[in-house]
Design a protein around this motif. Structure first.
Motif, PDB file in Angstrom:
ATOM      1  N   TYR A 116     -35.795  74.288 112.594  1.00 33.06           N
ATOM      2  CA  TYR A 116     -35.192  73.938 113.480  1.00 33.06           C
ATOM      3  C   TYR A 116     -35.299  74.554 114.746  1.00 33.06           C
ATOM      4  CZ  TYR A 116     -33.230  69.947 110.626  1.00 33.06           C
ATOM      5  OH  TYR A 116     -33.187  69.129 109.640  1.00 33.06           O
ATOM      6  N   PHE A 117     -34.798  75.778 114.642  1.00 35.28           N
ATOM      7  CA  PHE A 117     -34.821  76.430 115.747  1.00 35.28           C
ATOM      8  C   PHE A 117     -36.280  76.663 116.641  1.00 35.28           C
ATOM      9  CE2 PHE A 117     -30.817  78.494 114.012  1.00 35.28           C
ATOM     10  CZ  PHE A 117     -30.251  78.447 114.784  1.00 35.28           C
ATOM     11  N   ARG A 118     -37.411  76.858 115.695  1.00 35.45           N
ATOM     12  CA  ARG A 118     -38.539  76.760 116.378  1.00 35.45           C
ATOM     13  C   ARG A 118     -38.783  75.541 117.108  1.00 35.45           C
ATOM     14  NH1 ARG A 118     -43.224  78.371 112.383  1.00 35.45           N
ATOM     15  NH2 ARG A 118     -42.431  80.271 112.752  1.00 35.45           N
ATOM     16  N   ALA A 119     -38.464  74.335 116.436  1.00 37.17           N
ATOM     17  CA  ALA A 119     -38.626  73.285 117.130  1.00 37.17           C
ATOM     18  C   ALA A 119     -38.078  73.066 118.561  1.00 37.17           C
ATOM     19  CB  ALA A 119     -38.443  72.015 116.275  1.00 37.17           C
ATOM     20  N   LEU A 120     -36.882  73.556 118.566  1.00 38.13           N
ATOM     21  CA  LEU A 120     -36.328  73.800 119.857  1.00 38.13           C
ATOM     22  C   LEU A 120     -36.825  74.567 121.091  1.00 38.13           C
ATOM     23  CD1 LEU A 120     -33.534  72.265 120.729  1.00 38.13           C
ATOM     24  CD2 LEU A 120     -32.495  74.400 120.539  1.00 38.13           C
ATOM     25  N   ALA A 121     -37.254  75.745 120.622  1.00 41.41           N
ATOM     26  CA  ALA A 121     -37.707  76.693 121.516  1.00 41.41           C
ATOM     27  C   ALA A 121     -39.239  76.467 121.888  1.00 41.41           C
ATOM     28  CB  ALA A 121     -37.570  78.090 120.740  1.00 41.41           C
ATOM     29  N   GLU A 122     -39.968  75.877 120.780  1.00 41.86           N
ATOM     30  CA  GLU A 122     -41.521  75.802 120.933  1.00 41.86           C
ATOM     31  C   GLU A 122     -41.791  74.477 121.275  1.00 41.86           C
ATOM     32  OE1 GLU A 122     -43.533  78.045 118.075  1.00 41.86           O
ATOM     33  OE2 GLU A 122     -42.511  79.743 118.299  1.00 41.86           O
ATOM     34  N   GLY A 123     -41.148  73.371 120.570  1.00 40.46           N
ATOM     35  CA  GLY A 123     -41.536  72.030 120.474  1.00 40.46           C
ATOM     36  C   GLY A 123     -42.079  71.435 119.280  1.00 40.46           C
ATOM     37  N   LEU A 124     -42.529  70.295 119.164  1.00 38.00           N
ATOM     38  CA  LEU A 124     -42.996  69.756 117.920  1.00 38.00           C
ATOM     39  C   LEU A 124     -44.444  69.007 118.324  1.00 38.00           C
ATOM     40  CD1 LEU A 124     -40.232  67.816 116.056  1.00 38.00           C
ATOM     41  CD2 LEU A 124     -41.310  69.738 115.322  1.00 38.00           C
ATOM     42  N   VAL A 125     -45.357  68.905 117.320  1.00 40.79           N
ATOM     43  CA  VAL A 125     -46.502  68.394 117.504  1.00 40.79           C
ATOM     44  C   VAL A 125     -46.294  66.948 117.101  1.00 40.79           C
ATOM     45  CG1 VAL A 125     -48.916  68.260 116.578  1.00 40.79           C
ATOM     46  CG2 VAL A 125     -47.847  70.374 116.878  1.00 40.79           C
ATOM     47  N   GLU A 126     -46.863  65.810 118.203  1.00 40.50           N
ATOM     48  CA  GLU A 126     -46.659  64.433 117.651  1.00 40.50           C
ATOM     49  C   GLU A 126     -47.867  64.139 116.830  1.00 40.50           C
ATOM     50  OE1 GLU A 126     -46.334  63.074 121.861  1.00 40.50           O
ATOM     51  OE2 GLU A 126     -44.322  63.402 121.899  1.00 40.50           O
ATOM     52  N   ILE A 127     -47.642  64.027 115.844  1.00 44.76           N
ATOM     53  CA  ILE A 127     -48.509  63.306 114.608  1.00 44.76           C
ATOM     54  C   ILE A 127     -48.700  61.850 114.383  1.00 44.76           C
ATOM     55  CG2 ILE A 127     -49.261  63.558 112.170  1.00 44.76           C
ATOM     56  CD1 ILE A 127     -48.100  66.313 112.194  1.00 44.76           C
ATOM     57  N   PRO A 128     -49.479  61.099 114.361  1.00 46.78           N
ATOM     58  CA  PRO A 128     -49.310  59.593 114.112  1.00 46.78           C
ATOM     59  C   PRO A 128     -48.508  59.238 112.964  1.00 46.78           C
ATOM     60  CG  PRO A 128     -51.430  60.195 114.793  1.00 46.78           C
ATOM     61  CD  PRO A 128     -50.680  61.564 114.325  1.00 46.78           C
ATOM     62  N   SER A 129     -48.092  58.064 112.831  1.00 48.36           N
ATOM     63  CA  SER A 129     -47.314  57.706 111.781  1.00 48.36           C
ATOM     64  C   SER A 129     -48.059  57.793 110.467  1.00 48.36           C
ATOM     65  CB  SER A 129     -46.446  56.349 111.862  1.00 48.36           C
ATOM     66  OG  SER A 129     -45.702  56.095 113.069  1.00 48.36           O
ATOM     67  N   GLY A 186     -56.235  67.976 108.925  1.00 51.04           N
ATOM     68  CA  GLY A 186     -55.236  68.696 108.417  1.00 51.04           C
ATOM     69  C   GLY A 186     -54.214  68.927 109.327  1.00 51.04           C
ATOM     70  N   LEU A 187     -53.076  69.044 108.881  1.00 51.37           N
ATOM     71  CA  LEU A 187     -51.935  69.802 109.437  1.00 51.37           C
ATOM     72  C   LEU A 187     -52.183  70.927 110.672  1.00 51.37           C
ATOM     73  CD1 LEU A 187     -48.882  69.160 110.307  1.00 51.37           C
ATOM     74  CD2 LEU A 187     -48.217  70.700 108.357  1.00 51.37           C
ATOM     75  N   SER A 188     -53.029  71.818 110.282  1.00 49.46           N
ATOM     76  CA  SER A 188     -53.196  72.922 111.130  1.00 49.46           C
ATOM     77  C   SER A 188     -54.287  72.616 112.437  1.00 49.46           C
ATOM     78  CB  SER A 188     -54.268  73.931 110.548  1.00 49.46           C
ATOM     79  OG  SER A 188     -55.272  73.406 109.992  1.00 49.46           O
ATOM     80  N   THR A 189     -54.826  71.377 112.281  1.00 49.72           N
ATOM     81  CA  THR A 189     -55.571  70.859 113.343  1.00 49.72           C
ATOM     82  C   THR A 189     -54.742  70.315 114.520  1.00 49.72           C
ATOM     83  OG1 THR A 189     -56.380  68.649 112.470  1.00 49.72           O
ATOM     84  CG2 THR A 189     -57.747  70.758 112.370  1.00 49.72           C
ATOM     85  N   TRP A 190     -53.642  69.398 113.959  1.00 48.45           N
ATOM     86  CA  TRP A 190     -52.712  68.905 114.699  1.00 48.45           C
ATOM     87  C   TRP A 190     -51.684  69.853 115.316  1.00 48.45           C
ATOM     88  CZ3 TRP A 190     -53.040  63.995 115.912  1.00 48.45           C
ATOM     89  CH2 TRP A 190     -53.693  63.128 115.181  1.00 48.45           C
ATOM     90  N   LEU A 191     -51.305  71.023 114.802  1.00 50.54           N
ATOM     91  CA  LEU A 191     -50.833  72.130 115.309  1.00 50.54           C
ATOM     92  C   LEU A 191     -51.411  72.943 116.437  1.00 50.54           C
ATOM     93  CD1 LEU A 191     -49.132  73.745 112.211  1.00 50.54           C
ATOM     94  CD2 LEU A 191     -48.013  71.977 113.887  1.00 50.54           C
ATOM     95  N   ALA A 192     -52.670  72.779 116.309  1.00 50.44           N
ATOM     96  CA  ALA A 192     -53.472  73.672 117.302  1.00 50.44           C
ATOM     97  C   ALA A 192     -53.500  72.891 118.814  1.00 50.44           C
ATOM     98  CB  ALA A 192     -54.969  73.791 117.163  1.00 50.44           C
ATOM     99  N   GLU A 193     -53.395  71.571 118.858  1.00 48.42           N
ATOM    100  CA  GLU A 193     -53.178  70.750 119.910  1.00 48.42           C
ATOM    101  C   GLU A 193     -52.095  70.757 120.668  1.00 48.42           C
ATOM    102  OE1 GLU A 193     -54.173  66.744 119.058  1.00 48.42           O
ATOM    103  OE2 GLU A 193     -56.082  67.271 118.405  1.00 48.42           O
ATOM    104  N   GLY A 194     -51.081  71.674 120.287  1.00 49.44           N
ATOM    105  CA  GLY A 194     -49.785  71.499 120.902  1.00 49.44           C
ATOM    106  C   GLY A 194     -48.825  70.374 120.936  1.00 49.44           C
ATOM    107  N   GLY A 195     -47.784  70.340 121.603  1.00 44.63           N
ATOM    108  CA  GLY A 195     -46.878  69.209 121.551  1.00 44.63           C
ATOM    109  C   GLY A 195     -45.874  68.993 122.546  1.00 44.63           C
ATOM    110  N   THR A 196     -44.695  68.686 121.952  1.00 43.36           N
ATOM    111  CA  THR A 196     -43.715  68.364 123.056  1.00 43.36           C
ATOM    112  C   THR A 196     -43.132  69.452 123.809  1.00 43.36           C
ATOM    113  OG1 THR A 196     -41.861  69.077 121.645  1.00 43.36           O
ATOM    114  CG2 THR A 196     -42.620  66.651 121.484  1.00 43.36           C
ATOM    115  N   GLY A 197     -43.406  70.703 123.669  1.00 44.83           N
ATOM    116  CA  GLY A 197     -43.012  71.709 124.372  1.00 44.83           C
ATOM    117  C   GLY A 197     -41.648  72.216 124.135  1.00 44.83           C
ATOM    118  N   PRO A 198     -41.133  73.343 124.849  1.00 45.88           N
ATOM    119  CA  PRO A 198     -39.927  73.726 124.656  1.00 45.88           C
ATOM    120  C   PRO A 198     -38.661  72.818 125.431  1.00 45.88           C
ATOM    121  CG  PRO A 198     -41.159  75.344 125.783  1.00 45.88           C
ATOM    122  CD  PRO A 198     -41.896  74.136 125.754  1.00 45.88           C
TER     123      PRO A 198
END
Length: 343
Positions: A116-129, A186-198
């Motif tokens: 949760y803290f990491r999602a706040l500080a770094e953001g989340l990757v937006e993965i399709p439904s 794979g989840l790792s490939t989605w994570l490598a693309e970045g996401g919402t940001g801090p």
């Protein structure tokens, strides 16, 4: 959400959010409450189990009296039948932070859930439904074969992600497997693309994050866990579990795996007596706090200059010496903007 900070509030003068983080039973809630009461703050839950309704005792949610001392948000809001995702929590937490800021209050994010803290500080990757069929397959394999076998399957399909996960981490393994099955990647490939940001305000203004990190001695935590467990039993933990079991929920749901639920469920089923259930629960909680403490020591929730570590278990602010209390408030108040300092 805009891509750039609001021009009326430069990055270096963005609003402050205070993070109070540490392992279970370290006293995070007491520290956050004391600071919120004195600084005009709002305590925002950052614990993945305290979001669930019906588990107020077992997850050590703040009491009604404590919540009357200062505003508390995101405690007991989610039905146990519905898994609370990190994305759900982040969206709600950002909304509560913005509301606190608009009211001239200091957001104090308190909890022990690192993701949760990491999602706040770094953001989340937006993965399709993810298609429901992929979710059901992942849950079915987990239930039928166990987490180690699911980890082996994931190692063949998505070795990079599997290498990052423990073979016992059933929740994350199921998530990684369903992402692979549902998206073909794979989840790792989605994570490598970045996401919402801090974290940012709705107008794009970035939050400034400062952290109080609790890191008490292991022996202090062990004693606290045992005392808390007995207090929970006296306060109705068994009744909470009995009511939860009566709903016939999927045992794979996060709420069904909250600390103490499996052990008390086994006791109610006659497999263990009260003493054995307590021994196993305290052992599991102790092992979890060790992993939490290790994680927080090696993660950056805020910049090193914006992090203050407390090597004690907190029961209330008055336990600190005048010097220690002065250091804590000096750290926080030096980072609070003018509006909050006047609160």
């Amino acid at each position: 959400m805009t891509d750039q900070p609001s021009p009326r509030e430069p990055l270096e003068h963005g609003p402050l959010a205070l993070l109070v983080a540490g392992p279970t039973a370290s006293g995070k809630s007491a520290l956050a409450l004391g600071l919120a009461a004195r600084l005009g703050g709002v305590v925002i839950n950052t614990d993945s189990m305290q979001v669930y309704a019906g588990l107020a005792v077992l997850t050590a949610q703040p009491s009604a009296a404590e919540q009357a001392e200062a505003p508390h948000r995101l405690y007991g809001e989610r039905d146990p039948a519905e898994a609370a995702s990190v994305a759900w929590w982040r969206e709600r937490a950002l909304a509560e932070m913005a509301a606190a800021h608009a009211a001239g209050r200091l957001p104090i994010l308190c909890g022990g859930t690192g993701m949760y803290f990491r999602a706040l500080a770094e953001g989340l990757v937006e993965i399709p439904s993810i298609p429901e069929a992929a979710r059901e397959e992942a849950r079915g394999l987990l239930a039928a074969e166990g987490p180690a076998a699911l980890h082996a399957r994931l190692s063949l399909a998505d070795p990079e992600t599997a290498a990052r996960l423990r073979p016992t981490d059933s929740q994350r393994l199921a998530r990684a497997f369903e992402v692979w099955r549902g998206t073909g990647r794979g989840l790792s490939t989605w994570l490598a693309e970045g996401g919402t940001g801090p974290a940012r305000l709705p107008d794009g203004t970035p939050w400034r994050l400062a952290a109080l990190r609790l890191d008490p001695p292991r022996e202090a935590l062990r004693q606290a866990i045992g005392l808390r467990w007995e207090a929970m039993l006296r306060a109705g933990a068994v009744e909470e579990v009995r009511a939860l079991l009566a709903r016939g929920l999927d045992p794979a749901l996060p709420a069904m795996r909250a600390h103490g639920v499996p052990e008390l469920a086994a006791m109610l089923a006659g497999r263990w007596d009260r003493a054995e259930a307590g021994r196993r629960a305290c052992l599991a909680i102790g092992q979890y706090t060790k992993r939490q403490a290790t994680w927080f020591r090696h993660q950056t929730l805020a910049a090193p200059s914006e992090t203050h570590t407390i090597h004690a278990r907190v029961t209330h602010l008055e336990q600190f010496s005048e010097r220690e209390l002065g250091e804590i408030f000096a750290f926080v108040c030096s980072r609070v903007d003018v509006a909050h300092r006047g609160a």
